[in-house]
Design a protein around this motif. Structure first.
Motif, PDB file in Angstrom:
ATOM      1  N   ASN A 165     -10.605   3.706   0.272  1.00 39.43           N
ATOM      2  CA  ASN A 165      -9.735   4.480   1.163  1.00 39.43           C
ATOM      3  C   ASN A 165      -8.853   3.576   2.019  1.00 39.43           C
ATOM      4  N   GLY A 182      -5.514   3.145   1.703  1.00 31.24           N
ATOM      5  CA  GLY A 182      -4.162   3.649   1.938  1.00 31.24           C
ATOM      6  C   GLY A 182      -4.161   5.099   2.365  1.00 31.24           C
ATOM      7  N   GLN A 183      -3.069   5.544   2.917  1.00 32.85           N
ATOM      8  CA  GLN A 183      -2.931   6.918   3.394  1.00 32.85           C
ATOM      9  C   GLN A 183      -1.799   7.623   2.663  1.00 32.85           C
ATOM     10  N   PHE A 184      -2.016   8.894   2.347  1.00 35.21           N
ATOM     11  CA  PHE A 184      -0.993   9.713   1.709  1.00 35.21           C
ATOM     12  C   PHE A 184      -0.155  10.387   2.756  1.00 35.21           C
ATOM     13  N   CYS A 198       0.679   4.275  -2.698  1.00 31.29           N
ATOM     14  CA  CYS A 198       0.515   5.668  -2.255  1.00 31.29           C
ATOM     15  C   CYS A 198       1.623   6.553  -2.812  1.00 31.29           C
ATOM     16  N   ALA A 241       1.068   7.068  -6.481  1.00 28.05           N
ATOM     17  CA  ALA A 241      -0.080   7.955  -6.696  1.00 28.05           C
ATOM     18  C   ALA A 241       0.302   9.413  -6.447  1.00 28.05           C
ATOM     19  N   GLU A 242       1.115   9.662  -5.447  1.00 29.17           N
ATOM     20  CA  GLU A 242       1.551  11.043  -5.181  1.00 29.17           C
ATOM     21  C   GLU A 242       2.318  11.612  -6.373  1.00 29.17           C
ATOM     22  N   LEU A 261       0.825  -1.207   0.000  1.00 25.52           N
ATOM     23  CA  LEU A 261       0.000   0.000   0.000  1.00 25.52           C
ATOM     24  C   LEU A 261       0.862   1.261   0.000  1.00 25.52           C
ATOM     25  N   ALA A 262       1.968   1.230   0.723  1.00 25.70           N
ATOM     26  CA  ALA A 262       2.863   2.388   0.755  1.00 25.70           C
ATOM     27  C   ALA A 262       3.434   2.673  -0.634  1.00 25.70           C
ATOM     28  N   ARG A 294      -8.112   9.157  -3.415  1.00 29.33           N
ATOM     29  CA  ARG A 294      -7.908   8.144  -2.382  1.00 29.33           C
ATOM     30  C   ARG A 294      -7.281   6.903  -3.017  1.00 29.33           C
ATOM     31  N   ILE A 295      -6.803   6.020  -2.154  1.00 27.02           N
ATOM     32  CA  ILE A 295      -6.251   4.728  -2.561  1.00 27.02           C
ATOM     33  C   ILE A 295      -7.291   3.663  -2.229  1.00 27.02           C
TER      34      ILE A 295
END
Length: 121
Positions: free
Chosen positions: A117, A119-121, A82, A85-86, A78-79, A100-101
Protein backbone atom coordinates in the motif's frame (compact mmCIF):
# COMPACT_ATOMS: atom_id res chain seq x y z
CA UNK A 1 26.98 2.96 -30.61
CA UNK A 2 27.50 5.44 -27.79
CA UNK A 3 28.39 4.59 -24.20
CA UNK A 4 24.86 5.49 -23.08
CA UNK A 5 23.20 2.83 -25.24
CA UNK A 6 25.04 -0.17 -23.71
CA UNK A 7 24.37 1.25 -20.23
CA UNK A 8 20.65 1.54 -21.03
CA UNK A 9 20.63 -2.03 -22.39
CA UNK A 10 22.31 -3.31 -19.21
CA UNK A 11 19.82 -1.41 -17.05
CA UNK A 12 16.90 -2.83 -19.05
CA UNK A 13 18.27 -6.37 -18.74
CA UNK A 14 18.84 -5.97 -15.00
CA UNK A 15 15.35 -4.51 -14.60
CA UNK A 16 13.84 -7.56 -16.26
CA UNK A 17 15.84 -9.84 -13.96
CA UNK A 18 14.60 -7.85 -10.98
CA UNK A 19 11.00 -8.17 -12.15
CA UNK A 20 11.43 -11.94 -12.59
CA UNK A 21 12.86 -12.21 -9.06
CA UNK A 22 9.99 -10.10 -7.70
CA UNK A 23 7.46 -12.36 -9.43
CA UNK A 24 9.11 -15.44 -7.89
CA UNK A 25 9.02 -13.79 -4.46
CA UNK A 26 5.33 -12.93 -4.79
CA UNK A 27 4.48 -16.45 -5.97
CA UNK A 28 6.28 -17.85 -2.93
CA UNK A 29 4.08 -15.60 -0.77
CA UNK A 30 0.92 -16.99 -2.37
CA UNK A 31 0.29 -14.36 -5.05
CA UNK A 32 -0.73 -15.31 -8.58
CA UNK A 33 0.90 -13.14 -11.24
CA UNK A 34 -1.79 -11.83 -13.61
CA UNK A 35 0.36 -9.64 -15.85
CA UNK A 36 3.87 -8.31 -16.34
CA UNK A 37 5.06 -5.02 -17.85
CA UNK A 38 1.67 -3.47 -18.46
CA UNK A 39 2.03 -0.19 -20.36
CA UNK A 40 -0.47 2.49 -21.24
CA UNK A 41 -0.26 6.24 -21.91
CA UNK A 42 -0.52 6.98 -18.17
CA UNK A 43 2.51 4.87 -17.22
CA UNK A 44 3.79 1.35 -16.64
CA UNK A 45 3.04 -1.34 -14.08
CA UNK A 46 5.79 -3.90 -13.57
CA UNK A 47 3.58 -6.66 -12.13
CA UNK A 48 -0.11 -7.24 -11.44
CA UNK A 49 -0.85 -9.96 -8.91
CA UNK A 50 -3.82 -11.45 -7.05
CA UNK A 51 -4.21 -13.24 -3.74
CA UNK A 52 -7.80 -13.90 -2.74
CA UNK A 53 -9.80 -10.73 -3.31
CA UNK A 54 -6.75 -8.42 -3.29
CA UNK A 55 -5.19 -7.25 -6.55
CA UNK A 56 -1.87 -5.46 -6.34
CA UNK A 57 -0.19 -3.28 -8.93
CA UNK A 58 3.53 -3.57 -8.24
CA UNK A 59 6.44 -1.27 -8.96
CA UNK A 60 9.74 -3.18 -8.84
CA UNK A 61 13.02 -1.42 -8.17
CA UNK A 62 16.35 -3.21 -8.37
CA UNK A 63 19.63 -1.61 -7.37
CA UNK A 64 23.16 -3.00 -7.38
CA UNK A 65 23.68 -1.68 -3.84
CA UNK A 66 21.13 -2.10 -1.05
CA UNK A 67 21.97 1.41 0.22
CA UNK A 68 20.64 2.86 -3.04
CA UNK A 69 17.17 1.36 -2.50
CA UNK A 70 16.18 4.12 -0.07
CA UNK A 71 16.15 6.57 -2.99
CA UNK A 72 14.81 4.20 -5.67
CA UNK A 73 11.15 5.25 -5.47
CA UNK A 74 9.69 8.72 -5.32
CA UNK A 75 6.28 10.40 -5.37
CA UNK A 76 6.44 11.10 -9.12
CA UNK A 77 7.11 7.45 -9.97
CA UNK A 78 4.39 6.24 -7.61
CA UNK A 79 1.93 8.70 -9.15
CA UNK A 80 2.62 7.26 -12.62
CA UNK A 81 2.07 3.71 -11.37
CA UNK A 82 -1.19 4.79 -9.68
CA UNK A 83 -2.38 6.48 -12.87
CA UNK A 84 -1.53 3.43 -14.97
CA UNK A 85 -3.28 1.15 -12.45
CA UNK A 86 -6.45 3.25 -12.59
CA UNK A 87 -6.54 2.78 -16.37
CA UNK A 88 -5.95 -0.98 -16.16
CA UNK A 89 -7.83 -1.93 -12.98
CA UNK A 90 -11.07 -2.92 -14.74
CA UNK A 91 -9.19 -5.71 -16.54
CA UNK A 92 -8.16 -7.43 -13.31
CA UNK A 93 -10.74 -6.59 -10.67
CA UNK A 94 -13.86 -8.59 -9.96
CA UNK A 95 -16.83 -7.40 -7.95
CA UNK A 96 -15.86 -7.14 -4.29
CA UNK A 97 -12.10 -7.03 -4.92
CA UNK A 98 -9.77 -4.56 -3.28
CA UNK A 99 -6.69 -3.11 -4.94
CA UNK A 100 -3.54 -1.35 -3.87
CA UNK A 101 -0.14 -0.17 -5.10
CA UNK A 102 2.86 -2.07 -3.72
CA UNK A 103 6.59 -1.59 -4.21
CA UNK A 104 9.20 -4.35 -4.16
CA UNK A 105 12.79 -3.24 -3.56
CA UNK A 106 15.54 -5.69 -4.53
CA UNK A 107 19.32 -5.77 -4.23
CA UNK A 108 21.85 -8.61 -4.51
CA UNK A 109 22.31 -10.59 -1.31
CA UNK A 110 19.24 -9.09 0.36
CA UNK A 111 15.73 -10.35 0.90
CA UNK A 112 13.17 -8.31 -1.05
CA UNK A 113 11.63 -5.41 0.85
CA UNK A 114 7.87 -5.39 0.18
CA UNK A 115 6.17 -2.04 0.76
CA UNK A 116 2.46 -2.79 0.82
CA UNK A 117 0.00 0.00 0.00
CA UNK A 118 2.79 2.40 -0.96
CA UNK A 119 0.72 4.52 -3.37
CA UNK A 120 -2.62 6.29 -3.28
CA UNK A 121 -5.37 6.36 -5.89
Amino acid sequence: MTGAAPKRVRAERQGRKGEAAAAMYLRAKGWRILAERVRNPAGEIDLVARRGSMVIFVEVKWRARADDLNLAIDARRLARVCAAAEVEAHKYLREGDDMRIDVLLLAPGRLPRHLANAGQF
